[in-house]
Design a protein around this motif. Structure first.
Motif, short mmCIF file in Angstrom:
data_model
loop_
_atom_site.label_atom_id
_atom_site.label_comp_id
_atom_site.label_asym_id
_atom_site.label_seq_id
_atom_site.Cartn_x
_atom_site.Cartn_y
_atom_site.Cartn_z
N ALA A 73 0.84 -1.21 0.00
CA ALA A 73 0.00 0.00 0.00
C ALA A 73 0.87 1.25 0.00
O ALA A 73 0.53 2.25 -0.65
CB ALA A 73 -0.93 0.00 1.21
N PHE A 74 2.01 1.21 0.70
CA PHE A 74 2.91 2.37 0.72
C PHE A 74 3.41 2.70 -0.68
O PHE A 74 3.46 3.86 -1.08
CB PHE A 74 4.12 2.11 1.63
N GLU A 82 2.74 10.62 -6.94
CA GLU A 82 3.84 10.96 -7.85
C GLU A 82 5.12 11.25 -7.09
O GLU A 82 5.89 12.14 -7.43
CB GLU A 82 3.45 12.14 -8.74
N ASP A 83 5.35 10.48 -6.02
CA ASP A 83 6.54 10.63 -5.19
C ASP A 83 7.61 9.67 -5.72
O ASP A 83 7.77 8.55 -5.22
CB ASP A 83 6.20 10.33 -3.73
N HIS A 88 11.10 4.92 -5.58
CA HIS A 88 12.40 4.30 -5.84
C HIS A 88 12.92 3.60 -4.57
O HIS A 88 13.41 2.47 -4.64
CB HIS A 88 13.40 5.35 -6.32
N LEU A 89 12.80 4.26 -3.43
CA LEU A 89 13.27 3.66 -2.18
C LEU A 89 12.48 2.40 -1.83
O LEU A 89 13.04 1.40 -1.39
CB LEU A 89 13.15 4.66 -1.03
N LEU A 90 11.18 2.43 -2.05
CA LEU A 90 10.34 1.28 -1.74
C LEU A 90 10.57 0.12 -2.71
O LEU A 90 10.24 -1.03 -2.41
CB LEU A 90 8.86 1.68 -1.74
N ALA A 91 11.14 0.41 -3.87
CA ALA A 91 11.40 -0.62 -4.87
C ALA A 91 12.71 -1.36 -4.62
O ALA A 91 12.94 -2.42 -5.20
CB ALA A 91 11.42 0.01 -6.27
N GLU A 92 13.55 -0.82 -3.75
CA GLU A 92 14.84 -1.47 -3.48
C GLU A 92 14.65 -2.79 -2.75
O GLU A 92 13.79 -2.91 -1.88
CB GLU A 92 15.73 -0.55 -2.64
#
Length: 103
Positions: A73-74, A82-83, A88-92
């Motif tokens: 959900a985050f 559109e953050d 990008h950080l959550l995709a790591e």
């Protein structure tokens, strides 16, 4: 030309629902009117559209929907806001076995 939409709605209980449609306005109205009692959003109305992406290729739309349905959900909220930095950080990868996490 026919268009397809991948969308995310926020339900009244703050849960998110991701779907795909070829008529976004009609589909949002269907969610809010509660036509289908077995639908995830039925008991969570009203819903609010927080994200939509238009596609001209149905296969691309289906691929994208399947991809973001697996997201947290985050991450979905970061997409809707559109953050790009947070997205990008959550995709790591955070797995212990990831090469960046090894000594």
């Amino acid at each position: 030309m026919k268009f397809y939409y991948v969308y995310i709605v926020e339900c009244s209980d703050m849960l998110l629902y991701t779907g795909i449609t070829n008529n976004l306005v009609r589909r949002i109205n269907e969610h809010n009117s509660g036509l289908n009692k077995s639908c995830f959003t039925y008991k969570r109305r009203p819903i609010n559209l927080i994200f939509s992406q238009e596609f001209s290729d149905v296969n691309q739309a289906i691929y994208f929907e399947k991809k973001i349905k697996k997201w947290s959900a985050f991450k979905k909220r970061a997409l809707s806001n559109e953050d790009d930095l947070l997205l990008h950080l959550l995709a790591e990868c955070r797995n212990d076995s990831h090469f960046r996490n090894k000594d």
